[in-house]
Write a protein that holds these residues in place. Structure first.
Motif, PDB file in Angstrom:
ATOM      1  N   ASP A   1       0.895  -1.294   0.211  1.00  0.00           N
ATOM      2  CA  ASP A   1       0.240   0.035  -0.034  1.00  0.00           C
ATOM      3  C   ASP A   1       0.568   1.477   0.023  1.00  0.00           C
ATOM      4  O   ASP A   1       0.357   2.192   0.608  1.00  0.00           O
ATOM      5  CB  ASP A   1      -1.070   0.054   1.136  1.00  0.00           C
ATOM      6  N   CYS A   2       2.029   1.221  -0.675  1.00  0.00           N
ATOM      7  CA  CYS A   2       2.877   2.362  -0.895  1.00  0.00           C
ATOM      8  C   CYS A   2       2.333   3.318  -1.868  1.00  0.00           C
ATOM      9  O   CYS A   2       1.708   3.253  -2.751  1.00  0.00           O
ATOM     10  CB  CYS A   2       4.283   1.958  -1.239  1.00  0.00           C
ATOM     11  N   THR A   3       2.600   4.640  -1.157  1.00  0.00           N
ATOM     12  CA  THR A   3       2.118   5.810  -2.121  1.00  0.00           C
ATOM     13  C   THR A   3       3.341   6.915  -2.160  1.00  0.00           C
ATOM     14  O   THR A   3       3.272   8.084  -2.374  1.00  0.00           O
ATOM     15  CB  THR A   3       0.945   6.530  -1.534  1.00  0.00           C
ATOM     16  N   ARG A   4       4.587   6.303  -2.086  1.00  0.00           N
ATOM     17  CA  ARG A   4       5.671   7.055  -2.153  1.00  0.00           C
ATOM     18  C   ARG A   4       6.083   7.908  -3.491  1.00  0.00           C
ATOM     19  O   ARG A   4       6.916   8.811  -3.471  1.00  0.00           O
ATOM     20  CB  ARG A   4       6.884   6.440  -1.564  1.00  0.00           C
ATOM     21  N   CYS A   5       5.450   7.227  -4.495  1.00  0.00           N
ATOM     22  CA  CYS A   5       5.660   7.958  -5.936  1.00  0.00           C
ATOM     23  C   CYS A   5       4.627   7.775  -6.768  1.00  0.00           C
ATOM     24  O   CYS A   5       3.580   7.092  -6.466  1.00  0.00           O
ATOM     25  CB  CYS A   5       6.958   7.293  -6.606  1.00  0.00           C
ATOM     26  N   ARG A   6       4.458   8.428  -7.620  1.00  0.00           N
ATOM     27  CA  ARG A   6       3.488   8.433  -8.556  1.00  0.00           C
ATOM     28  C   ARG A   6       2.967   7.268  -9.298  1.00  0.00           C
ATOM     29  O   ARG A   6       1.803   7.025  -9.861  1.00  0.00           O
ATOM     30  CB  ARG A   6       3.597   9.511  -9.709  1.00  0.00           C
ATOM     31  N   LEU A   7       3.738   6.191  -9.153  1.00  0.00           N
ATOM     32  CA  LEU A   7       3.813   4.602  -9.976  1.00  0.00           C
ATOM     33  C   LEU A   7       2.255   4.232  -9.165  1.00  0.00           C
ATOM     34  O   LEU A   7       1.768   3.377  -9.792  1.00  0.00           O
ATOM     35  CB  LEU A   7       4.756   4.062 -10.126  1.00  0.00           C
ATOM     36  N   HIS A   8       1.870   4.460  -8.028  1.00  0.00           N
ATOM     37  CA  HIS A   8       1.146   4.112  -7.380  1.00  0.00           C
ATOM     38  C   HIS A   8      -0.380   4.258  -8.010  1.00  0.00           C
ATOM     39  O   HIS A   8      -1.114   3.316  -7.925  1.00  0.00           O
ATOM     40  CB  HIS A   8       0.858   4.382  -5.955  1.00  0.00           C
ATOM     41  N   GLU A   9      -0.310   5.326  -8.761  1.00  0.00           N
ATOM     42  CA  GLU A   9      -1.597   5.733  -9.351  1.00  0.00           C
ATOM     43  C   GLU A   9      -2.103   4.951 -10.456  1.00  0.00           C
ATOM     44  O   GLU A   9      -3.482   4.617 -10.448  1.00  0.00           O
ATOM     45  CB  GLU A   9      -1.309   7.153  -9.923  1.00  0.00           C
ATOM     46  N   GLY A  10      -1.284   4.257 -11.097  1.00  0.00           N
ATOM     47  CA  GLY A  10      -1.837   3.388 -12.180  1.00  0.00           C
ATOM     48  C   GLY A  10      -1.624   1.946 -11.993  1.00  0.00           C
ATOM     49  O   GLY A  10      -2.043   1.176 -12.786  1.00  0.00           O
ATOM     50  N   ARG A  11      -1.250   1.581 -10.648  1.00  0.00           N
ATOM     51  CA  ARG A  11      -0.825  -0.026 -10.534  1.00  0.00           C
ATOM     52  C   ARG A  11      -2.389  -0.617 -10.221  1.00  0.00           C
ATOM     53  O   ARG A  11      -3.160  -0.170  -9.522  1.00  0.00           O
ATOM     54  CB  ARG A  11      -0.046  -0.070  -9.532  1.00  0.00           C
ATOM     55  N   THR A  12      -2.303  -1.861 -10.692  1.00  0.00           N
ATOM     56  CA  THR A  12      -3.470  -2.846 -10.095  1.00  0.00           C
ATOM     57  C   THR A  12      -2.893  -3.488  -8.818  1.00  0.00           C
ATOM     58  O   THR A  12      -3.407  -3.479  -7.832  1.00  0.00           O
ATOM     59  CB  THR A  12      -3.661  -3.817 -11.354  1.00  0.00           C
TER      60      THR A  12
ATOM     61  N   VAL B   1      13.623  -3.079  -9.421  1.00  0.00           N
ATOM     62  CA  VAL B   1      14.075  -1.727  -8.780  1.00  0.00           C
ATOM     63  C   VAL B   1      12.815  -1.089  -8.455  1.00  0.00           C
ATOM     64  O   VAL B   1      12.751  -0.320  -7.422  1.00  0.00           O
ATOM     65  CB  VAL B   1      14.842  -1.143 -10.133  1.00  0.00           C
ATOM     66  N   VAL B   2      11.614  -0.998  -9.134  1.00  0.00           N
ATOM     67  CA  VAL B   2      10.467  -0.309  -9.003  1.00  0.00           C
ATOM     68  C   VAL B   2       9.448  -1.457  -8.730  1.00  0.00           C
ATOM     69  O   VAL B   2       9.478  -2.343  -9.695  1.00  0.00           O
ATOM     70  CB  VAL B   2       9.994   0.848  -9.899  1.00  0.00           C
ATOM     71  N   LYS B   3       8.705  -1.186  -7.830  1.00  0.00           N
ATOM     72  CA  LYS B   3       7.666  -2.224  -7.355  1.00  0.00           C
ATOM     73  C   LYS B   3       6.351  -2.151  -8.087  1.00  0.00           C
ATOM     74  O   LYS B   3       5.420  -2.912  -7.783  1.00  0.00           O
ATOM     75  CB  LYS B   3       7.592  -2.290  -5.863  1.00  0.00           C
ATOM     76  N   CYS B   4       6.005  -0.810  -8.737  1.00  0.00           N
ATOM     77  CA  CYS B   4       4.660  -0.757  -9.131  1.00  0.00           C
ATOM     78  C   CYS B   4       5.136  -0.644 -10.600  1.00  0.00           C
ATOM     79  O   CYS B   4       5.780   0.313 -11.131  1.00  0.00           O
ATOM     80  CB  CYS B   4       4.261   0.417  -8.725  1.00  0.00           C
ATOM     81  N   ARG B   5       4.106  -0.745 -11.751  1.00  0.00           N
ATOM     82  CA  ARG B   5       4.173  -1.002 -13.287  1.00  0.00           C
ATOM     83  C   ARG B   5       4.121   0.629 -13.650  1.00  0.00           C
ATOM     84  O   ARG B   5       3.316   1.250 -13.489  1.00  0.00           O
ATOM     85  CB  ARG B   5       3.129  -1.588 -13.709  1.00  0.00           C
TER      86      ARG B   5
ATOM     87  N   ALA C   1      12.405   6.702  -4.922  1.00  0.00           N
ATOM     88  CA  ALA C   1      11.560   6.712  -4.141  1.00  0.00           C
ATOM     89  C   ALA C   1      11.448   4.941  -3.559  1.00  0.00           C
ATOM     90  O   ALA C   1      11.141   4.982  -2.460  1.00  0.00           O
ATOM     91  CB  ALA C   1      10.179   7.304  -4.594  1.00  0.00           C
ATOM     92  N   CYS C   2      11.695   4.431  -4.559  1.00  0.00           N
ATOM     93  CA  CYS C   2      11.483   3.008  -4.207  1.00  0.00           C
ATOM     94  C   CYS C   2      12.612   2.212  -3.710  1.00  0.00           C
ATOM     95  O   CYS C   2      12.395   1.018  -3.040  1.00  0.00           O
ATOM     96  CB  CYS C   2      11.029   2.320  -5.604  1.00  0.00           C
ATOM     97  N   ALA C   3      13.987   2.818  -3.825  1.00  0.00           N
ATOM     98  CA  ALA C   3      15.171   2.320  -3.365  1.00  0.00           C
ATOM     99  C   ALA C   3      15.172   1.738  -2.279  1.00  0.00           C
ATOM    100  O   ALA C   3      15.836   0.723  -1.713  1.00  0.00           O
ATOM    101  CB  ALA C   3      16.572   3.227  -3.654  1.00  0.00           C
ATOM    102  N   PRO C   4      14.619   2.468  -1.151  1.00  0.00           N
ATOM    103  CA  PRO C   4      14.704   1.705   0.350  1.00  0.00           C
ATOM    104  C   PRO C   4      14.020   0.478   0.420  1.00  0.00           C
ATOM    105  O   PRO C   4      14.646  -0.336   1.399  1.00  0.00           O
ATOM    106  CB  PRO C   4      13.932   2.957   1.402  1.00  0.00           C
ATOM    107  N   TYR C   5      13.258   0.183  -0.425  1.00  0.00           N
ATOM    108  CA  TYR C   5      12.468  -1.179  -0.312  1.00  0.00           C
ATOM    109  C   TYR C   5      13.578  -2.231  -0.764  1.00  0.00           C
ATOM    110  O   TYR C   5      13.817  -3.267  -0.101  1.00  0.00           O
ATOM    111  CB  TYR C   5      11.228  -1.174  -1.128  1.00  0.00           C
ATOM    112  N   LEU C   6      14.034  -1.968  -2.020  1.00  0.00           N
ATOM    113  CA  LEU C   6      15.336  -2.736  -2.530  1.00  0.00           C
ATOM    114  C   LEU C   6      16.465  -3.035  -1.349  1.00  0.00           C
ATOM    115  O   LEU C   6      16.940  -4.152  -1.393  1.00  0.00           O
ATOM    116  CB  LEU C   6      15.868  -2.484  -3.819  1.00  0.00           C
TER     117      LEU C   6
HETATM  118 FE1  SF4 Z   1       6.230   2.983  -3.450  1.00  0.00          FE
HETATM  119 FE2  SF4 Z   1       7.874   1.871  -5.231  1.00  0.00          FE
HETATM  120 FE3  SF4 Z   1       5.278   1.718  -5.821  1.00  0.00          FE
HETATM  121 FE4  SF4 Z   1       6.581   3.998  -6.010  1.00  0.00          FE
HETATM  122  S1  SF4 Z   1       6.918   2.017  -7.491  1.00  0.00           S
HETATM  123  S2  SF4 Z   1       4.638   3.689  -5.166  1.00  0.00           S
HETATM  124  S3  SF4 Z   1       8.081   4.138  -4.251  1.00  0.00           S
HETATM  125  S4  SF4 Z   1       6.339   0.803  -4.090  1.00  0.00           S
END
Ligand code: SF4
Ligand code: URA
Length: 250
Positions: A19-30, A88-92, A106-111
């Protein structure tokens, strides 16, 4: 870390990613795709980001590129479950565009946290963006099939990083596909070398167990002993891991 602690750390990271929203990629992900695999593995594969199928299933490398990754692994006798596979990024990224620098950052801390938990001997980068995280400034055409010592800042404390082309690039070019099979064939010997380094370099001995805060009123815990030359070998003290499969080399 014991096997159980590693598993718990990876599950915690995955739940934050979902449920991360740290970057804009969360907007378009399924679905976000945290990654998956054996928590006790010695080898982590890092791709770029989820594609169409990964976004729908919430699992990494399940589409066509994943099919090729499985074939590449099969050529050295490994299965995808033997390693840990993440991105490297967890959302499409929308329309599978390249991930942008701010999204990668934004996603680097998870990796980084995944690598800290897994403490792999080898990190295999798949593609330019993954390579860029571990070998800044390198060019994939020059460094694919070669390894460098990982910068501990990446979270991989004592690993060799081995660069490969992205399987999707191999799907587009028979020459790159052939080179990818050649590169993958080198991974077992990179693992062997990584094991040897980790066993012979005291600085690469397993990190001391974290000091657990003593409850109020209790006698303070003794200070942790620094890693000594006679540090224990790279075997886990977790009995449950005794029967964990070891990656075969050849
Ligand atoms: Fe969060 Fe990474 Fe997804 Fe961006 S790509 S919303 S930082 S999990
Ligand atoms: N491509 C990637 O880089 N990662 C995946 O998980 C799938 C395809």
């Amino acid at each position: 870390m014991t096997r159980g602690e590693r598993r718990a750390a990876l599950e915690q990271i995955a739940s934050e990613v979902l449920d991360c929203t740290r970057c804009r990629l969360h907007e378009g992900r399924t679905r976000a795709v945290p990654g998956e695999g054996d928590p006790d593995t010695e080898v982590v594969f890092v791709g770029e980001g989820p594609g169409f199928n990964e976004d729908r299933e919430g699992r990494p490398f399940v589409g066509r590129a994943g099919g090729l990754l499985v074939r590449l692994l099969g050529a050295i006798g490994w299965q995808r479950e033997d390693g840990f596979i993440t991105n490297v990024v967890k959302c499409r990224p929308p329309d599978n565009r390249d991930p942008q620098p701010d999204e990668i950052a934004a996603c680097a801390p998870y990796l980084r946290r995944q690598l800290e938990a897994l403490d792999p001997a080898v990190v295999v980068t798949l593609g330019r963006y993954s390579m860029g995280t571990f070998m800044p400034g390198a060019r994939i055409g020059q460094v694919h099939g070669t390894s460098v010592s990982a910068d501990p800042e990446t979270g991989a404390r004592a690993a060799l990083v081995f660069a490969m082309y992205h399987p999707a690039a191999a799907l587009r070019s028979p020459a790159i596909e052939r080179e990818s099979f050649e590169d993958m064939a080198r991974v077992p010997s990179v693992l062997l070398r990584a094991r040897e380094r980790r066993a012979s370099d005291p600085a690469m001995a397993p990190a001391p167990a974290p000091v657990v805060a003593a409850p109020a009123g209790a006698t303070p815990a003794p200070p942790p002993t620094p890693a000594a030359d006679d540090a224990p070998p790279l075997t886990t003290t977790d009995p449950a891991a005794d029967d964990a499969p070891q990656l075969t080399l050849f």
